[in-house]
Motif scaffolding. Structure first.
Motif, PDB file in Angstrom:
ATOM      1  N   ARG A  18     -11.311  -4.361  -0.922  1.00 24.54           N
ATOM      2  CA  ARG A  18     -11.102  -3.269   0.030  1.00 24.54           C
ATOM      3  C   ARG A  18      -9.959  -3.536   0.998  1.00 24.54           C
ATOM      4  NH1 ARG A  18     -17.380  -1.621   1.628  1.00 24.54           N
ATOM      5  NH2 ARG A  18     -18.024  -1.030  -0.505  1.00 24.54           N
ATOM      6  N   ARG A  19      -9.776  -4.774   1.366  1.00 30.85           N
ATOM      7  CA  ARG A  19      -8.691  -5.095   2.307  1.00 30.85           C
ATOM      8  C   ARG A  19      -7.332  -4.820   1.674  1.00 30.85           C
ATOM      9  NH1 ARG A  19     -10.597 -10.796   5.193  1.00 30.85           N
ATOM     10  NH2 ARG A  19     -12.519  -9.977   6.129  1.00 30.85           N
ATOM     11  N   THR A  20      -7.183  -5.212   0.415  1.00 26.90           N
ATOM     12  CA  THR A  20      -5.913  -4.962  -0.263  1.00 26.90           C
ATOM     13  C   THR A  20      -5.687  -3.471  -0.467  1.00 26.90           C
ATOM     14  OG1 THR A  20      -6.062  -7.092  -1.399  1.00 26.90           O
ATOM     15  CG2 THR A  20      -4.545  -5.473  -2.309  1.00 26.90           C
ATOM     16  N   VAL A  21      -6.748  -2.752  -0.802  1.00 20.51           N
ATOM     17  CA  VAL A  21      -6.622  -1.299  -0.955  1.00 20.51           C
ATOM     18  C   VAL A  21      -6.190  -0.659   0.358  1.00 20.51           C
ATOM     19  CG1 VAL A  21      -7.905   0.829  -1.401  1.00 20.51           C
ATOM     20  CG2 VAL A  21      -8.262  -1.161  -2.859  1.00 20.51           C
ATOM     21  N   ALA A  22      -6.760  -1.119   1.467  1.00 21.05           N
ATOM     22  CA  ALA A  22      -6.365  -0.602   2.777  1.00 21.05           C
ATOM     23  C   ALA A  22      -4.903  -0.931   3.074  1.00 21.05           C
ATOM     24  CB  ALA A  22      -7.268  -1.177   3.859  1.00 21.05           C
ATOM     25  N   LEU A  23      -4.499  -2.152   2.726  1.00 20.84           N
ATOM     26  CA  LEU A  23      -3.105  -2.544   2.933  1.00 20.84           C
ATOM     27  C   LEU A  23      -2.165  -1.655   2.133  1.00 20.84           C
ATOM     28  CD1 LEU A  23      -1.001  -4.570   4.040  1.00 20.84           C
ATOM     29  CD2 LEU A  23      -1.435  -5.982   2.024  1.00 20.84           C
ATOM     30  N   LEU A  24      -2.557  -1.324   0.910  1.00 23.09           N
ATOM     31  CA  LEU A  24      -1.694  -0.528   0.037  1.00 23.09           C
ATOM     32  C   LEU A  24      -1.650   0.938   0.443  1.00 23.09           C
ATOM     33  CD1 LEU A  24      -2.678  -1.946  -3.477  1.00 23.09           C
ATOM     34  CD2 LEU A  24      -0.643  -2.468  -2.147  1.00 23.09           C
ATOM     35  N   VAL A  58       8.001  -4.294   0.210  1.00 24.68           N
ATOM     36  CA  VAL A  58       7.518  -5.446   0.976  1.00 24.68           C
ATOM     37  C   VAL A  58       6.047  -5.734   0.660  1.00 24.68           C
ATOM     38  CG1 VAL A  58       7.111  -6.357   3.290  1.00 24.68           C
ATOM     39  CG2 VAL A  58       9.172  -5.015   2.825  1.00 24.68           C
ATOM     40  N   ILE A  59       5.223  -4.690   0.674  1.00 20.96           N
ATOM     41  CA  ILE A  59       3.786  -4.885   0.469  1.00 20.96           C
ATOM     42  C   ILE A  59       3.507  -5.424  -0.925  1.00 20.96           C
ATOM     43  CG2 ILE A  59       1.572  -3.690   0.287  1.00 20.96           C
ATOM     44  CD1 ILE A  59       2.547  -1.836   2.541  1.00 20.96           C
ATOM     45  N   MET A  60       4.154  -4.858  -1.939  1.00 19.69           N
ATOM     46  CA  MET A  60       3.905  -5.314  -3.302  1.00 19.69           C
ATOM     47  C   MET A  60       4.414  -6.738  -3.519  1.00 19.69           C
ATOM     48  SD  MET A  60       2.141  -3.163  -4.849  1.00 19.69           S
ATOM     49  CE  MET A  60       1.655  -1.455  -4.814  1.00 19.69           C
ATOM     50  N   PHE A  61       5.484  -7.107  -2.856  1.00 18.95           N
ATOM     51  CA  PHE A  61       5.973  -8.488  -2.946  1.00 18.95           C
ATOM     52  C   PHE A  61       4.906  -9.452  -2.437  1.00 18.95           C
ATOM     53  CE2 PHE A  61       7.936 -12.249  -1.171  1.00 18.95           C
ATOM     54  CZ  PHE A  61       8.827 -12.637  -2.164  1.00 18.95           C
ATOM     55  N   LEU A  62       4.338  -9.150  -1.279  1.00 20.73           N
ATOM     56  CA  LEU A  62       3.324 -10.025  -0.697  1.00 20.73           C
ATOM     57  C   LEU A  62       2.069 -10.087  -1.567  1.00 20.73           C
ATOM     58  CD1 LEU A  62       3.510  -9.108   3.100  1.00 20.73           C
ATOM     59  CD2 LEU A  62       4.044 -11.321   2.078  1.00 20.73           C
ATOM     60  N   LEU A  90       1.186 -10.739 -19.676  1.00 23.33           N
ATOM     61  CA  LEU A  90       0.545 -10.880 -18.376  1.00 23.33           C
ATOM     62  C   LEU A  90       1.392 -10.264 -17.269  1.00 23.33           C
ATOM     63  CD1 LEU A  90      -1.680 -12.127 -16.542  1.00 23.33           C
ATOM     64  CD2 LEU A  90      -0.254 -14.178 -16.444  1.00 23.33           C
ATOM     65  N   LEU A  91       2.676 -10.593 -17.248  1.00 24.52           N
ATOM     66  CA  LEU A  91       3.530 -10.137 -16.163  1.00 24.52           C
ATOM     67  C   LEU A  91       3.814  -8.640 -16.248  1.00 24.52           C
ATOM     68  CD1 LEU A  91       5.964 -13.169 -15.886  1.00 24.52           C
ATOM     69  CD2 LEU A  91       3.985 -12.622 -14.489  1.00 24.52           C
ATOM     70  N   PHE A  92       3.988  -8.132 -17.448  1.00 20.56           N
ATOM     71  CA  PHE A  92       4.183  -6.694 -17.569  1.00 20.56           C
ATOM     72  C   PHE A  92       2.876  -5.951 -17.272  1.00 20.56           C
ATOM     73  CE2 PHE A  92       8.191  -7.813 -19.373  1.00 20.56           C
ATOM     74  CZ  PHE A  92       9.009  -6.687 -19.204  1.00 20.56           C
ATOM     75  N   GLY A  93       1.737  -6.578 -17.532  1.00 20.84           N
ATOM     76  CA  GLY A  93       0.465  -5.993 -17.123  1.00 20.84           C
ATOM     77  C   GLY A  93       0.372  -5.896 -15.610  1.00 20.84           C
ATOM     78  N   TYR A  94       0.809  -6.951 -14.927  1.00 19.39           N
ATOM     79  CA  TYR A  94       0.867  -6.915 -13.470  1.00 19.39           C
ATOM     80  C   TYR A  94       1.783  -5.790 -12.998  1.00 19.39           C
ATOM     81  CZ  TYR A  94      -1.687 -10.889 -11.512  1.00 19.39           C
ATOM     82  OH  TYR A  94      -2.676 -11.728 -11.055  1.00 19.39           O
ATOM     83  N   GLY A  95       2.959  -5.704 -13.620  1.00 20.62           N
ATOM     84  CA  GLY A  95       3.900  -4.656 -13.231  1.00 20.62           C
ATOM     85  C   GLY A  95       3.314  -3.267 -13.423  1.00 20.62           C
ATOM     86  N   LEU A  96       2.614  -3.047 -14.541  1.00 19.30           N
ATOM     87  CA  LEU A  96       2.011  -1.745 -14.806  1.00 19.30           C
ATOM     88  C   LEU A  96       0.887  -1.441 -13.825  1.00 19.30           C
ATOM     89  CD1 LEU A  96       1.727   0.766 -16.567  1.00 19.30           C
ATOM     90  CD2 LEU A  96       0.287  -0.565 -18.125  1.00 19.30           C
ATOM     91  N   ALA A  97       0.017  -2.418 -13.592  1.00 16.26           N
ATOM     92  CA  ALA A  97      -1.127  -2.197 -12.700  1.00 16.26           C
ATOM     93  C   ALA A  97      -0.668  -1.890 -11.279  1.00 16.26           C
ATOM     94  CB  ALA A  97      -2.042  -3.417 -12.710  1.00 16.26           C
ATOM     95  N   PHE A  98       0.205  -2.719 -10.760  1.00 17.52           N
ATOM     96  CA  PHE A  98       0.650  -2.492  -9.396  1.00 17.52           C
ATOM     97  C   PHE A  98       1.629  -1.328  -9.304  1.00 17.52           C
ATOM     98  CE2 PHE A  98      -1.015  -6.802  -8.784  1.00 17.52           C
ATOM     99  CZ  PHE A  98      -1.730  -6.596  -7.614  1.00 17.52           C
ATOM    100  N   GLY A  99       2.285  -0.990 -10.414  1.00 19.58           N
ATOM    101  CA  GLY A  99       3.098   0.220 -10.430  1.00 19.58           C
ATOM    102  C   GLY A  99       2.227   1.459 -10.261  1.00 19.58           C
ATOM    103  N   ALA A 106       2.620   5.604  -2.761  1.00 21.26           N
ATOM    104  CA  ALA A 106       3.787   6.434  -2.453  1.00 21.26           C
ATOM    105  C   ALA A 106       3.400   7.896  -2.295  1.00 21.26           C
ATOM    106  CB  ALA A 106       4.832   6.276  -3.563  1.00 21.26           C
ATOM    107  N   ALA A 107       2.485   8.372  -3.141  1.00 18.92           N
ATOM    108  CA  ALA A 107       2.069   9.772  -3.054  1.00 18.92           C
ATOM    109  C   ALA A 107       1.365  10.054  -1.728  1.00 18.92           C
ATOM    110  CB  ALA A 107       1.149  10.119  -4.228  1.00 18.92           C
ATOM    111  N   VAL A 108       0.471   9.143  -1.316  1.00 14.06           N
ATOM    112  CA  VAL A 108      -0.257   9.330  -0.058  1.00 14.06           C
ATOM    113  C   VAL A 108       0.700   9.262   1.132  1.00 14.06           C
ATOM    114  CG1 VAL A 108      -1.992   8.315   1.480  1.00 14.06           C
ATOM    115  CG2 VAL A 108      -2.432   8.481  -0.979  1.00 14.06           C
ATOM    116  N   ALA A 109       1.562   8.243   1.156  1.00 16.67           N
ATOM    117  CA  ALA A 109       2.488   8.081   2.283  1.00 16.67           C
ATOM    118  C   ALA A 109       3.480   9.238   2.357  1.00 16.67           C
ATOM    119  CB  ALA A 109       3.228   6.753   2.155  1.00 16.67           C
TER     120      ALA A 109
END
Length: 240
Positions: A18-24, A58-62, A90-99, A106-109
């Motif tokens: 939940r904390r990460t979701v709030a951050l995002l 910045v947020i996704m980098f962290l 693995l890394l492209f999975g990370y890219g897809l998930a966080f994308g 981005a839509a909410v902001a």
């Protein structure tokens, strides 16, 4: 299919954090509200538009640099790599998930900026969301790359002033790039965040998506792809 399965696993983990979701989701909107009360009129339009691209970066980098480090230090990564899962998967999975997470962010902001805070741009808001997502994927890729060189979460965060802050300082947010010293302009030209900011500025000033805008988006996406490939080449199974 392995890449998609990896992305699904990461999204399931993210949903329960939940904390990460709030951050995002929540934090970028709150920061935009702060900017609204700091600036007025056209000044807010310019700064908020650029920050809609910088916040995801910045947020996704962290988030990704620390998340990958935890996978390595906990031994999860070593266990995963004993399966048919490859580093690239693995890394492209990370890219897809966080994308996908970045698309929601981005839509909410962007919706909050336009409908609640009165952001006014000549170009289409959908382009702002697209650029923000591409920029977020760039942050993911650079975060994954930098995590390979960190042994602790503190070391992962230390890459922020080395990799992220110079790009923010030289992207044209504070000083127009044309007013910078010649050597600083050269450095700025080599940084991918510069092209994301240039694309956002064009959205703010032009109703049409020009070829130059698409060129800038392709450059940012290409930089993210290169960073993901380099991250796969430097990824270690575990941290000593």
């Amino acid at each position: 299919m392995i890449t998609l399965a990896t992305a699904a696993r990461i999204l399931r983990q993210l949903r329960h954090d939940r904390r990460t979701v709030a951050l995002l989701i929540v934090v970028p909107t709150l920061l935009l509200a702060v900017l609204y009360y700091m600036y007025q009129g056209r000044a807010f339009d310019r700064v908020a538009l650029i920050m809609l691209g910088i916040f995801p970066f910045v947020i996704m980098f962290l988030v990704t640099s620390i998340a990958m480090l935890r996978e390595r230090t906990s031994g999860t990564l070593e266990r995963l790599l004993t399966t048919p899962l490859r580093k690239v998967d693995l890394l492209f999975g990370y890219g897809l998930a966080f994308g996908l997470a970045a698309a929601v962010q981005a839509a909410v902001a962007t919706a909050a900026a336009y409908w609640l805070l009165g952001l006014d741009t000549t170009g289409n808001a959908a382009l702002v969301v697209l650029i923000a997502v591409v920029n977020a994927v760039l942050g993911v890729a650079l975060g994954l790359l930098c995590s390979a060189f960190a042994r602790t979460e503190f070391q992962a965060v230390q890459f922020l002033p080395v990799v992220v802050v110079p790009q923010i300082l030289l992207c044209g947010l504070f000083v127009p790039r044309g007013q910078m010293a010649g050597w600083l302009q050269g450095v700025s030209d080599a940084l991918p965040l510069t092209y994301a900011v240039e694309a956002l500025i064009r959205v703010g000033s032009s109703a049409e998506a020009s070829a130059t805008l698409w060129r800038d988006v392709v450059i940012v996406a290409g930089a993210a792809l290169v960073a993901l490939v380099l991250a796969a080449a430097t990824l270690r199974r575990r941290t000593p």
